[in-house]
Design a protein around this motif. Structure first.
Motif, PDB file in Angstrom:
ATOM      1  N   MET A  71       0.755  -1.250   0.038  1.00  0.00           N
ATOM      2  CA  MET A  71      -0.073   0.044   0.133  1.00  0.00           C
ATOM      3  C   MET A  71       0.869   1.060   0.018  1.00  0.00           C
ATOM      4  O   MET A  71       1.322   1.752   0.976  1.00  0.00           O
ATOM      5  N   VAL A  72       1.240   1.554  -1.214  1.00  0.00           N
ATOM      6  CA  VAL A  72       2.322   2.772  -1.249  1.00  0.00           C
ATOM      7  C   VAL A  72       1.447   4.336  -1.159  1.00  0.00           C
ATOM      8  O   VAL A  72       1.660   5.062  -0.331  1.00  0.00           O
ATOM      9  N   GLN A  73       0.206   4.305  -1.865  1.00  0.00           N
ATOM     10  CA  GLN A  73      -0.636   5.549  -1.707  1.00  0.00           C
ATOM     11  C   GLN A  73      -1.967   4.951  -1.932  1.00  0.00           C
ATOM     12  O   GLN A  73      -2.443   4.022  -2.316  1.00  0.00           O
ATOM     13  N   ARG A  74      -2.743   5.845  -1.717  1.00  0.00           N
ATOM     14  CA  ARG A  74      -4.349   5.726  -1.636  1.00  0.00           C
ATOM     15  C   ARG A  74      -5.084   7.191  -1.986  1.00  0.00           C
ATOM     16  O   ARG A  74      -4.759   8.125  -1.847  1.00  0.00           O
ATOM     17  N   HIS A  75      -6.057   6.782  -2.914  1.00  0.00           N
ATOM     18  CA  HIS A  75      -6.778   8.085  -2.978  1.00  0.00           C
ATOM     19  C   HIS A  75      -8.052   8.132  -2.047  1.00  0.00           C
ATOM     20  O   HIS A  75      -8.893   7.116  -1.779  1.00  0.00           O
ATOM     21  N   VAL A  76      -8.276   9.324  -1.433  1.00  0.00           N
ATOM     22  CA  VAL A  76      -9.354   9.229  -0.487  1.00  0.00           C
ATOM     23  C   VAL A  76     -10.373  10.568  -0.527  1.00  0.00           C
ATOM     24  O   VAL A  76      -9.810  11.473  -1.385  1.00  0.00           O
ATOM     25  N   GLY A  90      -8.250   2.766   0.738  1.00  0.00           N
ATOM     26  CA  GLY A  90      -8.697   3.930  -0.260  1.00  0.00           C
ATOM     27  C   GLY A  90     -10.219   3.830  -0.526  1.00  0.00           C
ATOM     28  O   GLY A  90     -10.898   2.977  -0.027  1.00  0.00           O
ATOM     29  N   ASP A  91     -10.610   4.903  -1.536  1.00  0.00           N
ATOM     30  CA  ASP A  91     -11.974   5.026  -1.653  1.00  0.00           C
ATOM     31  C   ASP A  91     -11.953   5.073  -3.045  1.00  0.00           C
ATOM     32  O   ASP A  91     -11.141   5.235  -3.997  1.00  0.00           O
ATOM     33  N   ALA A  92     -13.110   4.060  -3.675  1.00  0.00           N
ATOM     34  CA  ALA A  92     -13.540   4.235  -5.021  1.00  0.00           C
ATOM     35  C   ALA A  92     -14.838   3.877  -5.334  1.00  0.00           C
ATOM     36  O   ALA A  92     -15.509   3.364  -4.295  1.00  0.00           O
ATOM     37  N   GLY A  93     -15.170   4.293  -6.624  1.00  0.00           N
ATOM     38  CA  GLY A  93     -16.671   3.900  -7.138  1.00  0.00           C
ATOM     39  C   GLY A  93     -16.533   3.190  -8.439  1.00  0.00           C
ATOM     40  O   GLY A  93     -15.957   3.747  -9.307  1.00  0.00           O
ATOM     41  N   THR A  94     -17.092   2.115  -8.834  1.00  0.00           N
ATOM     42  CA  THR A  94     -17.314   1.628 -10.065  1.00  0.00           C
ATOM     43  C   THR A  94     -18.621   1.450 -10.545  1.00  0.00           C
ATOM     44  O   THR A  94     -19.424   1.474  -9.954  1.00  0.00           O
ATOM     45  N   ALA A  95     -18.627   1.211 -11.957  1.00  0.00           N
ATOM     46  CA  ALA A  95     -19.715   0.756 -12.518  1.00  0.00           C
ATOM     47  C   ALA A  95     -19.567  -0.167 -13.674  1.00  0.00           C
ATOM     48  O   ALA A  95     -18.586  -0.202 -14.384  1.00  0.00           O
ATOM     49  N   THR A  96     -20.463  -1.265 -13.632  1.00  0.00           N
ATOM     50  CA  THR A  96     -20.307  -2.442 -14.409  1.00  0.00           C
ATOM     51  C   THR A  96     -21.519  -2.723 -15.173  1.00  0.00           C
ATOM     52  O   THR A  96     -22.771  -2.743 -14.569  1.00  0.00           O
ATOM     53  N   ILE A  97     -21.619  -3.065 -16.424  1.00  0.00           N
ATOM     54  CA  ILE A  97     -22.730  -3.142 -17.268  1.00  0.00           C
ATOM     55  C   ILE A  97     -22.952  -4.535 -17.620  1.00  0.00           C
ATOM     56  O   ILE A  97     -21.858  -4.917 -18.364  1.00  0.00           O
ATOM     57  N   ASN A 102      -6.471  -0.709  -0.451  1.00  0.00           N
ATOM     58  CA  ASN A 102      -7.872  -1.768  -0.395  1.00  0.00           C
ATOM     59  C   ASN A 102      -9.189  -0.914  -0.637  1.00  0.00           C
ATOM     60  O   ASN A 102      -9.157  -0.125   0.366  1.00  0.00           O
ATOM     61  N   THR A 103      -9.643  -1.026  -1.878  1.00  0.00           N
ATOM     62  CA  THR A 103     -10.876  -0.276  -1.880  1.00  0.00           C
ATOM     63  C   THR A 103     -12.128  -1.157  -1.616  1.00  0.00           C
ATOM     64  O   THR A 103     -13.125  -0.913  -2.082  1.00  0.00           O
ATOM     65  N   SER A 104     -12.036  -2.095  -0.917  1.00  0.00           N
ATOM     66  CA  SER A 104     -13.123  -3.017  -0.242  1.00  0.00           C
ATOM     67  C   SER A 104     -13.747  -3.440  -1.482  1.00  0.00           C
ATOM     68  O   SER A 104     -13.004  -3.991  -2.336  1.00  0.00           O
ATOM     69  N   SER A 105     -14.940  -3.531  -1.520  1.00  0.00           N
ATOM     70  CA  SER A 105     -15.544  -4.445  -2.998  1.00  0.00           C
ATOM     71  C   SER A 105     -15.430  -3.923  -4.103  1.00  0.00           C
ATOM     72  O   SER A 105     -15.533  -4.371  -5.111  1.00  0.00           O
ATOM     73  N   ALA A 106     -14.858  -2.794  -4.292  1.00  0.00           N
ATOM     74  CA  ALA A 106     -14.638  -1.928  -5.552  1.00  0.00           C
ATOM     75  C   ALA A 106     -13.164  -2.469  -6.008  1.00  0.00           C
ATOM     76  O   ALA A 106     -12.797  -2.199  -7.364  1.00  0.00           O
ATOM     77  N   SER A 107     -12.596  -3.062  -5.328  1.00  0.00           N
ATOM     78  CA  SER A 107     -10.972  -3.499  -5.614  1.00  0.00           C
ATOM     79  C   SER A 107     -11.111  -4.393  -6.804  1.00  0.00           C
ATOM     80  O   SER A 107      -9.980  -4.176  -7.748  1.00  0.00           O
ATOM     81  N   ILE A 108     -12.054  -5.277  -7.096  1.00  0.00           N
ATOM     82  CA  ILE A 108     -11.916  -6.126  -8.256  1.00  0.00           C
ATOM     83  C   ILE A 108     -12.033  -5.424  -9.729  1.00  0.00           C
ATOM     84  O   ILE A 108     -11.185  -5.407 -10.683  1.00  0.00           O
ATOM     85  N   PRO A 109     -13.142  -4.526  -9.525  1.00  0.00           N
ATOM     86  CA  PRO A 109     -13.476  -3.847 -10.893  1.00  0.00           C
ATOM     87  C   PRO A 109     -12.424  -2.679 -11.047  1.00  0.00           C
ATOM     88  O   PRO A 109     -11.943  -2.388 -12.225  1.00  0.00           O
ATOM     89  N   LEU A 110     -12.034  -2.170 -10.017  1.00  0.00           N
ATOM     90  CA  LEU A 110     -10.939  -1.139 -10.017  1.00  0.00           C
ATOM     91  C   LEU A 110      -9.785  -1.817 -10.526  1.00  0.00           C
ATOM     92  O   LEU A 110      -9.021  -1.299 -11.376  1.00  0.00           O
ATOM     93  N   ASN A 111      -9.260  -2.802 -10.014  1.00  0.00           N
ATOM     94  CA  ASN A 111      -8.011  -3.524 -10.650  1.00  0.00           C
ATOM     95  C   ASN A 111      -8.110  -4.194 -12.133  1.00  0.00           C
ATOM     96  O   ASN A 111      -7.283  -3.776 -12.863  1.00  0.00           O
TER      97      ASN A 111
END
Lengths: 353, 353
Positions: B46-51, B166-173, B298-307
């Motif tokens: 974990m080097v950096q995170r967006h918050v 970290g914080d993130a929000g994703t969208a999947t169709i 670690n963006t919790s449940s968003a980490s897979i689509p973010l990755n």
């Protein structure tokens, strides 16, 4: 309108549990409403409510109690459950969700999916729909837990809401084994109205601060905290008697049914006056529309299964299949409806915790 | 293990959005960790995170931004969306849910179901599963929004967690039109471990009080509030490298696959050291296991689509179908895995808000 049809799922059993503490609204509301209390109770139908009170009872406790009662009374082994769906907006904690806790507390073997759905008064219809899809996919029973401790986020000093809400937790078992009638689900959402029925300060838009916990005074003399529900009663009234009416009218048109096709219409127990108007406009006879808010208040998404246990358990326990229209509506604003049949329902009296 | 198979659903598009505020952990962690900081950053990755920082940005904002970007970039009209599923444990409010708000904000016609699923780090697998079932049932695209603002419930003074999230929000169709490969989902829950990774005071078990908002000191010098996450790192470590390993081993045995069958294994971005151990034990080459926690935490449940957006968008954009193993694991304790294929993925660089 895009109907979702589901075949060969059955509601096998329903139980409902309420806290033993009863609030009599004729006593409770004297000071807040003064002369207007009696007419308010008469129109809303909210005579009394069961609430957690000072007991440290949660939605999880009430739902676990309901599920255990079903397992024990009807000899359903926990290892027959293939998934847990927990509908609530009042979880023990935002992490972990209630469904994971319920898995452990109910001693259900852990090789199953468990998740929470957050929805308010339309939640039971959502829960039935998602649980049915899951049951069809995994080919095993799904345990649908649905409840809320509404009294914990309703201010006793808010004239718009103080006498309306009760607490309850329910358990429904859906079984995909056997040949059952086709169900038809439909949903609608009008997020543009969301601010008229909300808990403004319990979440992450407004960060929770010391100020969130202080009672603030409003123009009508009401007091509430930011972590309490706020409701614009006039908007909600119009929504139910106009928008929900039109929605259900369109739903029945779409699936080509009329009120006479149904044994019962089980509506979310929002308010007796509103429901009587809704039922009359739709063409349902009063005897088709059971109501239990006089005993339990508005128990949010639990009100439909609670109402079934309270008012219809004998009728639905017979082998003679009954066709029902269920509809939930409320915060979101959300609409949900399902046309289904129930027979041989396993159920019993409302449990007190 | 009861595999849920789903046929003919496709992941058409994924977008991810993070707040523009970056925390560099080498600066941030100096005082809290002292001499141990460098090795901690090296092992966790974990080097950096967006918050969100002091900006009033929420999960809803980040997910809406992602969805709008997909609609605009790929000329997908909002009226093609048949349902919204919103996976989060950090909604704007517990009432109404985020999905209803998203419907209005995204100007998606309201004749659709919208609901939230509360799950933590396994949430994307749950979201994909439920969204796929819904998409198959309604025969229309489902918009899966998935995100969390983890920084808002992690104490900057808690040594167990301060630099991780970290914080993130994703969208999947998801699109049910066309002929696509069969997907295999599986889930597991061990609620008995739930107390080792939880937010003890943000919910209805502990009523939120002024005391819930005060920082308390713990034996290791850490400080956190009752409305912050608490994590037993040793239990979580053992869970990932032992229990999750065995779970994924059994999943691949059940569906008769080996690591070489997969182009990539996309794991929840919990911690680089744990993931390297997990991957090695399972037999995946490092090149099969993309990691982006160095950029986003670690963006919790968003980490897979973010990755996926961060590391694989070019590879998955080709018409040459790639087989993937996705797995999320965390609070609950919850396990989820899916075997699926992706081709022609519509995606683009991570958006900053």
């Amino acid at each position: 309108m895009a109907i979702s049809n589901i075949e060969n799922v059955n509601i096998e059993a329903i139980a409902a549990c309420v806290p033993k503490t009863v609030i009599n609204n004729y006593e409770f509301g004297k000071e807040l409403y003064g002369d207007k209390l009696n007419s308010l109770i008469n129109s809303t139908g909210m005579v009394q409510r069961h609430v957690c009170g000072d007991e440290s009872i949660t939605t999880l406790d009430l739902c676990v109690k309901s599920a255990n009662a079903l397992f024990e009374s009807f000899s359903i082994s926990p290892d027959k459950i293939g998934a847990i769906v927990f509908v609530t907006l009042t979880p023990d904690s935002l992490m972990p969700n209630n469904a994971s806790s319920a898995q452990a507390l109910l001693k259900i073997p852990g090789n199953i999916p468990c998740f929470d759905i957050n929805h308010a008064c339309s939640g039971y219809i959502y829960g039935l729909w998602v649980s049915s899809l899951v049951a069809r996919s995994i080919g095993k029973r799904v345990l649908l837990l649905d409840g809320d401790t509404n009294s914990l986020y309703v201010s006793p000093l808010d004239k718009s809401t103080a006498i309306l809400f009760g607490d309850a937790g329910t358990a429904t078992i859906l079984n995909p084994e056997g040949n059952f009638s086709k169900w038809a689900f439909d949903f609608k959402t009008d997020g543009s109205l969301r601010k008229f029925l909300q808990i403004p300060g319990l979440g992450f838009r407004e960060k929770i601060s010391h100020g969130s916990l202080e009672y603030q005074k409003y123009a009508d003399g009401s007091q509430r905290r930011r972590i309490d529900m706020e409701m614009d009663g006039a908007v909600v009234f119009n929504y139910v008697v106009s928008d929900v009416y039109q929605y259900l009218r369109a739903f029945m048109d779409e699936i080509e049914t009329v009120p006479q096709d149904y044994a019962y219409a089980v509506f979310h127990q929002a308010n007796a006056f509103m429901l009587r108007q809704l039922a009359r406009k739709l063409g349902f006879a009063p005897s088709q529309v059971p109501m239990s808010m006089g005993k339990y208040g508005n128990t949010s998404s639990a009100s439909i299964p609670l109402n079934i246990c309270s008012e219809l358990r004998n009728q639905l326990g017979s082998s003679d299949s009954k066709r029902l229209l269920l509809s939930g509506f409320g915060a979101g604003f959300a609409y949900g409806a399902v046309d289904l049949e129930i027979s041989n329902l396993k159920s019993f009296d409302i449990i007190e915790y």
